[in-house]
Write an enzyme that holds these catalytic residues in place. Structure first.
Site, mmCIF file in Angstrom:
data_model
loop_
_atom_site.group_PDB
_atom_site.id
_atom_site.type_symbol
_atom_site.label_atom_id
_atom_site.label_comp_id
_atom_site.label_asym_id
_atom_site.label_seq_id
_atom_site.Cartn_x
_atom_site.Cartn_y
_atom_site.Cartn_z
ATOM 1 N N HIS A 18 79.306 -47.105 -102.058
ATOM 2 C CA HIS A 18 79.994 -47.145 -103.350
ATOM 3 C C HIS A 18 81.449 -46.697 -103.154
ATOM 4 C CE1 HIS A 18 75.864 -47.066 -105.441
ATOM 5 N NE2 HIS A 18 76.322 -48.292 -105.273
ATOM 6 N N THR A 46 82.707 -55.843 -100.526
ATOM 7 C CA THR A 46 83.888 -55.018 -100.316
ATOM 8 C C THR A 46 83.699 -54.072 -99.139
ATOM 9 O OG1 THR A 46 83.962 -55.014 -102.732
ATOM 10 C CG2 THR A 46 85.624 -53.704 -101.591
ATOM 11 N N THR A 47 82.527 -53.460 -99.057
ATOM 12 C CA THR A 47 82.239 -52.569 -97.931
ATOM 13 C C THR A 47 82.388 -53.335 -96.620
ATOM 14 O OG1 THR A 47 80.615 -51.398 -99.294
ATOM 15 C CG2 THR A 47 80.519 -51.004 -96.930
ATOM 16 N N GLY A 65 78.407 -55.588 -104.461
ATOM 17 C CA GLY A 65 77.195 -55.021 -105.067
ATOM 18 C C GLY A 65 76.966 -55.416 -106.519
ATOM 19 N N ASP A 70 73.524 -56.139 -103.517
ATOM 20 C CA ASP A 70 72.374 -55.273 -103.196
ATOM 21 C C ASP A 70 71.088 -56.107 -103.169
ATOM 22 O OD1 ASP A 70 73.359 -52.120 -103.881
ATOM 23 O OD2 ASP A 70 74.444 -53.722 -104.886
ATOM 24 N N ASP A 90 76.579 -43.295 -104.511
ATOM 25 C CA ASP A 90 77.319 -42.215 -105.166
ATOM 26 C C ASP A 90 76.428 -41.501 -106.181
ATOM 27 O OD1 ASP A 90 79.047 -40.570 -106.484
ATOM 28 O OD2 ASP A 90 80.628 -42.074 -106.705
ATOM 29 N N HIS A 97 75.228 -51.716 -112.031
ATOM 30 C CA HIS A 97 74.125 -52.404 -111.369
ATOM 31 C C HIS A 97 73.090 -51.403 -110.824
ATOM 32 C CE1 HIS A 97 77.012 -51.336 -108.307
ATOM 33 N NE2 HIS A 97 76.278 -51.797 -107.325
ATOM 34 N N ASP A 100 69.806 -52.768 -109.603
ATOM 35 C CA ASP A 100 69.856 -53.458 -108.303
ATOM 36 C C ASP A 100 69.816 -52.447 -107.157
ATOM 37 O OD1 ASP A 100 70.546 -55.313 -110.214
ATOM 38 O OD2 ASP A 100 72.082 -56.278 -109.009
ATOM 39 N N ARG A 106 64.172 -49.233 -103.164
ATOM 40 C CA ARG A 106 62.706 -49.394 -103.238
ATOM 41 C C ARG A 106 62.194 -50.322 -102.125
ATOM 42 N NH1 ARG A 106 59.547 -53.321 -105.079
ATOM 43 N NH2 ARG A 106 57.377 -52.717 -105.366
#
Ligand code: 13P
Length: 160
Positions: A18, A46-47, A65, A70, A90, A97, A100, A106
């Site tokens: 994040h 972006t990451t 994301g 995600d 974060d 989201h 997501d 999960r």
């Protein structure tokens, strides 16, 4: 009963962070540059772009994301195309989201994917001898779950 999935020595690593955690992830990647370099990288938009720019790694980038990235990484986990998830999420910021994010975390648990959500856990993961060796990932056998309705449903159909 359980099933097993083989992980190769070269890992497929998903990198996600994040916005307030992106710098932490970049610095973590820089700190472990030599250990990370032999592996393959995937990331949210972006990451992934920031990691490519900072490290020079080639990153297979999905959507950002909030635009579904995600979920795309979650789908790759289900398809056994991701071995490791490094996701610096974060804990102080609500996200548009959030569902997501929860879904991705999960699926990582469900499919028994090693996951790091903070620097310390990521340090432990990357320094594990398993990170550079083959590994057999144990999974629950989902057959009973998959067949849970078909047997009774077939019996109902047969009785008609
Ligand atoms: O929001 C994210 C993960 O939930 C990360 O997305 P970006 O890498 O596109 O910022």
């Amino acid at each position: 009963m359980s099933t097993h999935l083989q992980m190769n020595a070269q890992k497929n690593i998903a990198l996600v962070a994040h916005d307030h955690k992106k710098q932490d992830l970049i610095e973590w990647c820089e700190k472990h540059y030599d250990a990370l370099k032999p592996h393959r990288f995937f990331g949210t938009g972006t990451t992934g772009q920031l990691i490519e720019n900072a490290l020079g790694f080639s990153v297979h980038r999905f959507q950002s994301g909030p635009l579904g990235g995600d979920q795309q990484i979650g789908a790759k986990i289900v398809e056994n195309e991701i071995d490791v998830l490094i996701f610096f999420w974060d804990p102080l910021e609500p996200m548009s989201h959030d569902p997501d994010i929860k879904a991705l975390l999960r699926l990582a648990v469900l499919w028994n994917i090693p996951t790091a959500s903070n620097i310390t856990t990521a340090d432990f993961l990357i320094t594990s001898p398993l990170f550079i060796s083959e590994y057999v990932r144990v999974l629950p056998d989902f057959t009973d779950y998959r067949n849970r309705l078909t047997a009774s449903h077939n019996a109902v159909i047969a009785s008609k």
